[in-house]
Structure formats: structure tokens, C-alpha cells
Design an enzyme around this catalytic site. Structure first.
Site, PDB file in Angstrom:
ATOM      1  N   ASP A  86       0.835  -1.187   0.000  1.00 58.70           N
ATOM      2  CA  ASP A  86       0.000   0.000   0.000  1.00 58.70           C
ATOM      3  C   ASP A  86       0.882   1.254   0.000  1.00 58.70           C
ATOM      4  OD1 ASP A  86      -2.883   0.925   0.410  1.00 58.70           O
ATOM      5  OD2 ASP A  86      -1.885   1.963   2.068  1.00 58.70           O
ATOM      6  N   GLU A 115       1.124  -0.625  -5.140  1.00 56.41           N
ATOM      7  CA  GLU A 115      -0.109   0.153  -5.258  1.00 56.41           C
ATOM      8  C   GLU A 115       0.300   1.621  -5.199  1.00 56.41           C
ATOM      9  OE1 GLU A 115      -3.645   2.400  -3.566  1.00 56.41           O
ATOM     10  OE2 GLU A 115      -1.739   1.996  -2.569  1.00 56.41           O
TER      11      GLU A 115
END
EC number: 2.4.99.16
Length: 681
Positions: free
Chosen positions: A405, A434
Site C-alpha cells: 500500500d 499500489e
């Protein structure tokens, strides 16, 4: 591809010390940032090796690549001149073993080809006949010497000796004397193993070969706490799903043909500043909070949320996934809730503001009061070791993929070092970035070791946007593999929220066929498309609440896209052309809202030995159908005249030529996904 040892003439390295080299090699590929970073590919992938090489004058030359595998074994393969006017050379390789490879480009004077050209011109014209024949005998004598020394296979001997004997046979006419030396069998021998001189080398260049899943795969994301969650009328609150109940979802995921079951964070969630539904600051009793606010009294990144079960339950989940042929990806968010054990144990790992409070995460105007970002500036080594150990622990429990993330909010140096360590210790582990951020950062994350990256496909809709973006991704293929997601748990674009079922069907087809790796977020098959006002995300966002779904009921009612997702994954598995990124070619359509592209692999690049060609003709709007003539580059499809195609979505067959007419409808036929039917079938 021929194994070494090579034929004559040791390569002369290029560089500042060696100068430009006898036969210059001015460029080679794939090379990333002048070898600052290694190029990468996947096992079995067809990789284009290129060079720009030339020589002075008119003598013949050749170019070869020397490919060295991780065990140090070397093979040599010839490049073909694809554009003599621009001195461009290329070939294809298919490394089938993971690890660190090297390749070196060697350019050389081709002694035999030079003589053969002279003989073909001068002998018929009766120019310097005796001299040309004597030169030919000398050239082939050098070849024979290599055979006798063991540098060439002994099987070449009879053909070479027969040609030398003919050249020396004065009883024959000149044309008869040179005929065996120009015959196809001898040409084949010296094309496979040229007689080389003036060799110049460029390299070695590094090529990292990852396992196949780093290039080709289908991901399915879900929140394990929602699977089996139920509302309890008895106490008026929600009961969380568990890892045991989530394991039951794996059968459905596997049946749809997905390769990866991707879990959002499974760790304890903080209580301090816990977010309520739709990211509010006033949670109601029983609101579970965001799983990205990691850490509580029960532990941090190395712990399981007690509502989900135990570490044994997690290991059972992974075991069930493996039984079904699935791999497990775990979401890694390198951030902490105010209740994370690291906050007390290592306050130096956070940013302390002048008033003594720890800075929480912000992306103005968004505020994440329940999340403390990590700071790598005070105790880099200590924080690095802690994160590495966390990831090592999950690998020990069977996790083979990590979705990272927001990696762009961490130092690139950290990722370069961490990913290099994992590449050495756990080369099977795949990292997905991401990173919805600036292109330079996205590209650099790929260069330092991320195997895959999220992309801006979600916001690319018109044919022009898609073509431009795909060609950009092809250019960056040696270091960045894209992953296409039509939606995520954080992203619901206006195109998707306004387009309903047609938009969801359309974007699934494009995501699954444009690139080798794609994914969907749980609920995609149910067309969850209601946005939160003022935001490009779903209302009642699952990040902040439980969201159980009736997948079986929707399927029975014919309201689910599950059959389409299953069909797309099957098509992808059956067609190796769709398992590539770099082979994409865009074609033209009279209607500017229709995108047309193809992917073609010749038989030499497929495991079956059969060519595979897929053509996709798709709408890019969800609200309007069309009838349009399309214009195909038949050379890119390796077809001539009329040819047969089969629609892989419907089973229909059509006879096409280079300008077929198609009718598309957003509700009935948003796209054709066609295979070219070959005559040998």
C-alpha cells in the site's frame, strides 16, 4: 540456440578503455538506464534482444547474443538484420529458468559471407576467378581447422572437406568448383556458427527472470471479515466473519479461474480515532474500523485480529488456498494506528510535531487521524529490520505475494534494499506496488525491484487514451509489469458509477485482454456502483464496515457477472497471446469510440508450437452501440486474404478480411474477443 564454446576470435570488450571496438555496437536492449538497473522478464516469456551495430565498407557482418544462465552455462544465438538501412538487429529468447541471467552482444565480421558475396558476383563475370577460388579455399581451411581443434562439431567436417576438395579440383569449371562452397548445406552450417573476426562485445547486461506469476495472473481481492459476517439481532450489532469462514470463499474464487486470493490487512485495528462508516470521525458501537489503521493491544503487523481468529486459522486458510491451486497475497500497509505497539516501543520511528504530538497521515484535504506514517530518518536500520522480519514471518506462513500500500510514500532506497534481500532469500515472493502517483516514481519502483504495479488504466477510457497508455507500458516492459483493475476498494470512477452493468462488463473485458495481469475487487460481479457523494469511491465503503454479499443468490437470479469473469479467465489461460504485454498491435476503426487491438505469437514462441492470434474489438462507451468497419493490419495477424475467426465469448465463427464490418451493443455485445482459426486445425 547453440551452446558454447564459440567459433573463432575472442570478443574485444567495448568501453572507455577499449574504444569503440572494431565493429561498433552502439546500443543493446533490453537495457535499463544504461545498466544502472537490471532488465526483467518472466520464465518462458519471449524477450526481444536488440542491437544497433554496423561496420565500415561493404564486407558482411553478423551479430550474436551470448546468453548466460544463473548456473553460468552459456549459449549463443544469432540476431537478424531487421532494418539494414538503420543497422537494426534483433532476435527472441525465452529463458525458462528463474534467476539472474546475463547477455552480451557480439558484433563481428562474417568472413565466409563476405567471400560468398564476392564469389557470386565475380565468378559468373569471370573476374579474378583463380584469386576468388584461392580465397575461398583459405576461408574454408580456417573452418576446417576449427573442426579439427574441437571448436566446431565434427559433423560439419564432411561438408566442409567436400567444398575444399571441389575448390582445389582444377579439372572442374570455375562455377562447378565454387558450387559446393555456396551450397545450402554449407551456408546453413556457417549461418549457425559463423566464421568470425574483429569481434566487438557490448555487455554483459543483467536480465532477471522471475517466475511466471510475476507476468501473468488474475487476482481476486476481498476483506476476510466480510465473508460470513452477520448482524446479530440479539445484541444489535455485527459479528465479524473469520478466516475460517473466509476459507469457504476460496472455492468460488478458484472456480472463477483466479490465481491469487488477495486479502486486505488481517491485523489488529486501533481504537484511538477509529473511523466510522464512510470515513466519519464518530464511529458507532460495533463499527470495525479501517484495517489500514494497523495495531492495537493485541499486536501489530505480525499479529492476527482476534475477530478473525488465530495464526493457526490463517495457516489453515493458506493451506486451503494451496489445495485449490490458489496463492495468497497479503496487503502490507506500512503505517500504524496510535495504539500500535511500535508507537510506545519506538517513538523514533514516527514524526513528532512541535507540540509533542505524533503527526497523523494527511493527503489534503483528506485526513487520516487513525493512522501514523512511519519515518525512516531517525532509525533507518532498526525500522528496516523490523519490517523485513514482519514480511519474513508471513512468508514462513505461506504468503507468496505482497500488495504494498502506497509504496511511493516510503524512501525508494528502502525498497531497493528490501526487495534485493528478498530476491536473494525468497525469489518466489512477488511484490505489487499500489502506487497511483507520478510516472517517474512508478517507473523507479519497478526498476528497483517491484514485480508489478497498479496503473492508470482505471482512468483511461477512449481508444486514443488506451493506445497511448498501452504503448507507454510496452516501452517500460523491461522493468515494470502493469496490473489492470477496473475498480478497487478505494476507487470507483464516474465511468463505472454512471455506466452500471454495461460499464462493468466492458471494463472487465478490456482489463483482462489488454495486459497479462488483472484483478477485481470483491463485489465487482454484483456491479456495486453507488458512489459516496463528492468522492470517487463507493458509498458505505467496506474499509469502514462489514459488507456480506449474496453471491449465490445474484448468480441464480442472473444478476451476477461471475460467468463473464470465469469465461475471461478461461480465455486468458487457453491463449498464450493474451499472456503477453509487448506483442500488442492497435488497428483502426471508422467509429472513433471503437478500440481494436491484437496479440500474436508465432509457433516458435508458444509451448504448443502452434501460432496463437487474438483480436479484440470493443466499445469504449457504455451508453451507445455502433456499426463500424474496422481496418486490420493483416501482416501483424500473420494472415492473407480472407480468414476465419471464432468469437471466444459466444462461440460464433465469421469469415473476415482486412476490412470487416462489426456491430456492437453495450447490452448485448460490447466486444468481440476473437481467435484466428488456422488452416492446420
Amino acid at each position: 540456440m547453440a551452446s558454447l564454446p564459440p567459433s573463432s576470435a575472442a570478443a574485444q570488450p567495448t568501453g572507455l578503455d577499449a574504444g569503440i571496438g572494431r565493429i561498433p555496437v552502439m546500443a543493446a536492449g533490453p537495457v535499463v538506464d544504461a545498466d544502472r538497473f537490471p532488465a526483467s522478464c518472466a520464465e518462458g516469456e519471449s524477450v526481444r534482444i536488440t542491437a544497433n551495430a554496423f561496420r565500415e565498407g561493404h564486407d558482411a557482418m553478423g551479430v550474436q547474443v551470448v546468453l548466460r544462465d544463473p548456473e553460468g552455462n552459456a549459449t549463443r544465438q544469432s540476431l537478424v538484420s531487421t532494418n539494414p538501412g538503420l543497422d537494426l538487429w534483433e532476435t527472441r529468447i525465452r529463458p525458462r529458468v528463474t534467476g539472474h541471467w546475463q547477455f552480451t552482444i557480439e558484433a563481428f565480421g562474417d568472413v565466409y559471407a563476405t567471400w560468398a558475396h564476392v564469389a557470386e558476383v565475380k565468378i559468373p563475370a569471370e573476374i579474378d576467378v583463380d584469386l576468388v577460388i584461392a580465397e575461398g579455399a583459405e576461408v574454408l581451411g580456417r573452418v576446417l581447422a576449427e573442426i579439427e581443434s574441437g571448436e566446431r562439431p565434427a559433423s560439419d567436417g564432411p561438408v566442409v572437406r567436400a567444398a575444399i576438395d571441389a575448390l582445389r579440383n582444377h579439372a572442374l569449371s570455375p562455377s562447378a568448383r565454387v558450387a559446393p562452397a555456396l551450397a545450402a548445406d554449407l551456408r546453413a552450417i556457417l549461418a549457425a556458427r559463423p566464421l568470425r573476426e574483429g569481434v566487438t562485445s557490448d555487455g554483459p547486461h543483467e536480465l532477471v527472470v522471475h517466475r511466471r506469476l510475476a507476468l501473468f495472473g488474475s487476482w481476486y481481492e476481498f476483506f476476510p471479515r466480510s465473508i460470513g459476517a452477520r448482524f446479530s439481532a440479539e445484541d444489535g450489532g455485527w459479528r465479524s466473519g473469520t478466516l475460517r469462514s473466509a476459507a469457504g470463499e476460496l472455492d468460488r474464487v478458484a472456480a472463477m479461474g483466479f490465481d491469487v486470493a488477495y486479502l486486505t490487512p488481517v491485523h489488529p485495528i486501533g481504537e484511538t480515532f477509529r473511523k466510522g462508516r464512510n470515513n466519519t470521525l464518530d464511529p458507532r458501537p460495533g463499527d470495525p474500523g479501517s484495517p489500514y489503521a494497523i495495531g492495537g493491544a493485541e499486536g501489530g503487523h505480525d499479529a492476527i485480529h482476534p475477530d478473525l481468529g488465530t495464526m493457526e486459522d490463517f495457516e489453515a486458510f493458506v493451506g486451503r488456498a494451496h489445495d485449490l491451486g490458489l496463492e495468497v497475497a497479503l496487503d502490507v500497509a506500512l503505517q500504524c494506528s496510535p495504539d500500535h505497539p511500535w508507537v510506545k516501543e519506538h517513538p523514533e520511528w514516527f514524526v513528532v510535531r512541535p507540540d509533542g504530538t505524533i503527526a497523523y497521515a494527511e493527503n489534503p484535504p483528506k485526513k487520516y487521524q487513525d493512522i501514523y506514517p512511519l519515518s525512516f530518518d531517525t532509525d533507518y536500520e532498526g525500522l528496516y529490520a523490523a519490517i523485513r522480519d514482519v514480511l519474513e514471518g508471513w512468508v514462513e506462513r505461506g504468503v507468496t505475494l505482497f500488495r504494498i500500500d502506497n509504496p511511493h510514500t516510503k524512501p525508494v532506497r528502502f525498497w531497493q534494499e528490501l526487495l534485493a534481500e528478498f530476491d536473494e532469500k525468497h525469489p518466489e515472493v512477488i511484490f505489487l506496488a499500489e502506487a497511483f502517483t507520478r510516472p517517474t516514481m512508478m517507473h523507479t519502483l519497478g526498476k528497483v525491484g517491484f514485480h508489478q504495479s497498479y496503473t492508470y488504466f482505471t482512468w483511461r477510457h477512449t481508444p486514443e487514451e488506451l493506445e497511448e497508455y498501452l504503448l507507454e507500458l510496452v516501452d517500460s516492459a523491461p522493468y515494470m509489469t502493469p496490473s489492470f483493475w477496473p475498480t478497487t476498494h478505494d476507487i470507483l470512477t464516474p465511468f463505472m458509477s454512471q455506466g452500471g452493468r454495461p460499464a462493468f462488463r466492458l471494463r472487465a473485458i478490456l482489463a483482462a485482454t489488454l495486459v497479462p495481469t488483472w484483478g477485481v475487487y470483491s463485489g465487482y460481479e454484483l456491479v456495486e456502483d453507488v458512489p459516496r457523494p463528492g468522492a470517487e469511491e463507493q458509498i458505505d465503503n467496506e474499509k469502514y464496515e462489514y459488507r456480506p454479499r449474496d453471491f449465490a443468490g445474484a448468480l441464480q437470479r442472473g444478476q451476477s457477472l461471475e460467468p463473464l469473469l470465469t469465461q475471461l479467465n478461461l480465455i486468458r489461460r487457453e491463449h498464450p497471446a493474451l499472456q503477453t504485454l509487448t506483442e500488442i498491435v492497435f488497428h483502426e476503426a471508422d467509429d472513433p469510440q471503437v478500440v481494436v487491438f491484437s496479440k500474436h505469437l508465432p509457433g516458435s514462441q508458444t509451448d504448443s508450437g502452434r501460432a496463437d492470434t487474438v483480436i479484440v474489438v470493443s466499445l469504449t462507451r457504455y451508453d451507445e452501440g455502433t456499426g463500424s468497419t474496422i481496418h486490420l493490419d493483416t501482416g501483424a495477424l500473420d494472415v492473407e486474404g480472407s480468414f476465419e475467426v471464432e468469437d471466444l465469448l459466444t462461440g460464433e465463427r465469421f469469415t473476415w478480411d482486412e476490412n470487416p464490418f462489426v456491430i456492437l451493443s453495450p447490452t448485448d455485445r460490447p466486444a468481440h474477443v476473437l481467435r484466428v482459426v488456422r488452416s492446420e486445425e
